[in-house]
Scaffold this active site. Structure first.
Site, PDB file in Angstrom:
ATOM      1  N   GLU A 107       8.307   6.292   1.030  1.00  7.88           N
ATOM      2  CA  GLU A 107       8.616   7.516   1.792  1.00  7.88           C
ATOM      3  C   GLU A 107      10.052   7.482   2.301  1.00  7.88           C
ATOM      4  OE1 GLU A 107       4.991   6.951   4.245  1.00  7.88           O
ATOM      5  OE2 GLU A 107       4.599   9.047   3.780  1.00  7.88           O
ATOM      6  N   GLU A 138      -1.647   4.087   0.747  1.00  7.94           N
ATOM      7  CA  GLU A 138      -2.272   4.289   2.064  1.00  7.94           C
ATOM      8  C   GLU A 138      -3.767   4.557   1.976  1.00  7.94           C
ATOM      9  OE1 GLU A 138       0.663   5.366   1.160  1.00  7.94           O
ATOM     10  OE2 GLU A 138       2.100   5.253   2.817  1.00  7.94           O
TER      11      GLU A 138
END
Ligand code: 3HC
Ligand code: NAI
Length: 692
Positions: free
Chosen positions: A105, A125
């Site tokens: 990210e 995640e």
């Protein structure tokens, strides 16, 4: 400082330094922002490179910070990414080895990304029960396209950088030195304006509604009890349907919702539990290991064959020793058949098949195995036979070889005493089928040397098992606890349940199989023979005789076509058996028990809390090092539902005082002696603490 700032000509290089994987903990985030400020304030700097030291670009947010104030302390990962994305000078992510989660990210917040081949790129995640919470669900679809990004986010599976080389994710693949390549790239883009930003890319997917609906349906059907995968789809949907900043808000809300769920906490517990299990407090991490380049297995039966396959799968040559040619041929033929089945299913290439078969050889001579680095005994479960084998091994094995036993119930210290080198003896308790089940209980004898323990733990990793260390006791961690669970299951039958009702009650909790279907699969005769032996010298232990009566009827389970349930030829489905249910009712009558209706809640509590209580004794006695080790045993060896985190974690979520309250209720019923609260459980509950 967990990032380093250096200047190279007119380029600033910010290197994250937070071993082992440059997790984006608070200190690292702060240091990146500091580095950015310094670079932006220095007129001589034309471009900024962000990279990671050691064996990762970044493994993502620091999971250890979750549920602590540090996780959200400023600068948050959002803030860091905003600072990068709003930079007036080009920012280049120089990616290598591992770029995952928050790490990816962060890279997506940069203007450019360059990478070396072989880097693992992922938004994993979902495997921790959450979703990418720092813009990943909004930026990845913009740069990789809706479908590819959704697949990566929902599965969490890593993709290698070379597979993504032709996508817009990477501006350049670097051969040779990454930093030099990144500096050369920086020189090319230093003056290019406007700066490209991933957030500005438009997602072009004309029929996105139909695709998203299809994804929701598929993901819902596949995600079982876990809420995160479907929320991932929702977040990605927002990337298509909303403005960037609104999409970020959707992602943030969903992230905050998921991070609080028990399912996510359970997955994180399992992640750290798996890694913690390999750490033994009195065995230093740098303990020198013994080299394991060859293995011998004694006994080519059910377990020996499966054990041997593990090593062949890891590329380690393994010899199997048997007493008789016939048994050896049979064992080797079973191994070949197993591999042939995998080959037929297309899960193994012919080349790998040939390699593995070639790595396994048979012998009937102890002299031939003497040079093996470790020998694992898997002969009959009788102390006399183990004695013969270990005395022989003591004579023939080279000095320094590890002598392991796969015993499931016998005392490893007694086995070690048959040799003149008890420090080299250890228990390696594989679970059936040994080539499939992830759990390996490693039994540390009183005299087992530290390097033998450390080597066996490392070996378990090499053969892709979850190694959990247990002290010596009857049944070790897993079977000692399951005995209490089985006892309760038996009592429940006497008091009013059918096998089907008991099984369904725990299967509803998420167990792969209830105790009676499990018994039918594993063979009820195994427990029968253990009970016959064990209870002779432990008459004080009460247990239901129903299972013995079942075996006396010749109903051993699936292998005899009948067990607690009826089976039809060629069909593994369990059909309730009138005959067995009549036998159970008759047995209650013989005992003078008035059968009653028992709720699913009582069934579940009695089965699970009996595990928990025994687990507490095991912990207190030091048989297990930590509560999470017990949980790992149950998650990887006994089909305990992953989303409940294992028995000890489950007890924590129920609340230990509540567990005790339920136990006290059951203590007033039949066989109340089974509910003596373990002192550790009582103590933790009184102190308001938990196991984990
Ligand atoms: N945070 C904190 N510690 C981490 C970590 C992380 N994200 N990832 C790994 N570690 C630690 C492990 O606990 C272990 O510590 P230990 O040595 O003290 O036991 C050490 O790093 C090494 O880990 P492995 O044994 O797993 O080493 P491998 O080399 O086999 O694998 C890895 C490395 C591929 C990075 C693997 O550890 C992994 O998959 N980690 C999880 C990555 C992940 O899930 N990232 C997402 C985090 S959540 C997030 O980013 C949220 C964001 O969207 C806001
Ligand atoms: P098995 O009966 O299938 O195989 C034992 C094999 O050992 C036979 O092939 C036999 O010929 C051979 N053998 C016997 N004495 C020998 C000797 N002196 N030298 C060489 N070979 C000899 O038994 P299984 O199920 O494989 O069990 C082996 C061990 O593994 C036992 O200690 C058992 O308790 C343990 N174990 C079994 C599990 C299971 O589910 N079957 C699970 C975990 C452990």
């Amino acid at each position: 400082m967990s990032a380093e700032y250096q200047v190279n000509g007119n380029v600033a290089v910010i290197t994250m330094k937070n071993p082992p994987v440059n997790g984006l903990g608070h200190a690292t985030r702060s240091a990146i922002v500091e580095g950015m400020k310094q670079a932006l304030n220095d007129d001589a700097i034309k471009a900024i490179i962000i990279t990671g030291a050691g064996k990762a670009f970044s493994g993502g947010a620091d999971i250890k910070e979750f549920n602590s104030p540090k996780a959200f302390a400023e600068p948050s990962l959002h803030t860091v990414i905003n600072v990068i994305e709003n930079s007036s000078k080009p920012v280049i992510a120089a990616i290598h080895t591992v770029c995952m989660g928050g790490g990816l990210e962060l890279a997506l917040g940069c203007n450019y990304r360059v990478a070396t081949a072989g880097a693992l790129i992922a938004l994993p995640e979902v495997k921790l029960g959450i979703l990418p919470g720092a813009g990943g669900t909004q930026r990845l679809p913009r740069i990789l396209g809706l479908e590819m990004a959704l697949n990566m986010i929902v599965s969490g599976t890593p993709v290698t950088s070379e597979k993504l080389a032709k996508t817009a994710l990477f501006n350049e693949m670097i051969e040779g030195d990454l930093l030099q390549g990144a500096l050369a790239f920086a020189a090319k883009v230093a003056d290019v304006r406007p700066l490209p930003r991933v957030r500005d890319i438009k997602i072009n997917y004309p029929n996105y509604e139909a695709f998203l609906q299809f994804s929701r349906n598929t993901v819902r059907a596949m995600s079982g009890p876990f809420p995160a995968p479907l929320k991932c789809v929702e977040a990605v949907a927002a990337a298509v349907t909303k403005k960037f900043d609104d999409g970020i808000k959707v992602e943030r809300d969903l992230f905050l919702e998921l991070v609080q769920t028990t399912e996510s906490k359970a997955l994180r517990h399992a992640f750290f539990g798996e890694r913690a299990a390999s750490k033994i407090p009195d065995v230093p991490e740098d303990t020198p290991l013994r080299a394991i380049k060859s293995v011998a297995v004694i006994g080519a039966g059910t377990m020996g064959g499966g054990i041997a396959m593990n090593f062949a799968n890891a590329g380690i040559p393994v010899q199997i020793l048997e007493m008789k040619q016939e048994a050896l041929d049979k064992g080797l033929a079973t191994i070949r058949k197993n591999y042939e089945n995998t080959l037929k299913k297309g899960k193994l290439t012919q080349e790998k098949f040939d390699q593995r078969i070639a790595l396994i050889t048979g012998t009937m001579s102890y002299e031939e195995i003497g040079q093996a680095d470790i020998v694992i005994e898997a002969v009959f479960e009788e102390m006399g036979v183990k004695e013969q084998v270990f005395k022989k091994l003591d004579q023939v094995m080279k000095p320094g070889a590890i002598l392991a036993s796969n015993t499931s119930t016998l005392d490893v210290d007694v086995i070690a005493s048959f040799t003149k080198r008890p420090e080299d003896v250890i228990g390696t308790h594989f679970f059936s089928p040994a080539n499939v089940m992830k759990l390996l209980e490693i039994v540390r004898g009183k005299k087992t040397a530290k390097d033998v323990l450390a080597t066996t733990l490392a070996l378990s990793k090499k053969i892709k098992k979850t190694g959990v260390v247990s002290g010596v006791c009857d049944g070790f961690i897993g079977n000692r606890m399951i005995e209490q669970y089985s006892r309760q299951a038996g009592f429940l039958l006497e008091e009013g349940c059918t096998p089907e009702q008991v099984d369904k009650a725990v299967e509803k909790l998420g167990f792969a199989m209830g105790p009676f279907r499990m018994g039918d699969l594993a063979g009820n005769d195994i427990g029968w023979s253990i009970r016959k032996r064990r209870y002779i010298d432990k008459p004080e232990i009460t247990y239901s005789k129903t299972a013995d009566l079942l075996c006396e009827m010749g109903r051993y389970g699936q292998k005899t076509g009948a067990g607690w349930y009826d089976y039809k030829p060629g069909d593994r489905k369990a059909y309730p058996s009138q005959l067995v249910n009549d036998m159970i009712i008759q047995h209650s009558a013989d005992l003078g028990i008035e059968r009653r209706k028992i709720t699913d809640q009582e069934i579940a509590e009695r089965l699970i809390f009996s595990l928990v209580n025994e687990g507490a004794y095991i912990l207190e006695e030091g048989i297990a090092t930590r509560a999470s080790d017990i949980d790992m045993v149950y998650l990887t060896g006994y089909g305990f539902p992953l989303h409940r985190g294992g028995p000890m974690f489950y007890a924590d979520t129920v609340g230990l005082p509540n567990v005790i309250m339920a136990m006290e209720k059951y203590a007033k019923g039949r066989h109340g002696d089974a509910w003596k609260v373990a002192p550790l459980l009582a103590k933790l509950a009184a102190e308001g603490k938990s196991f984990n």
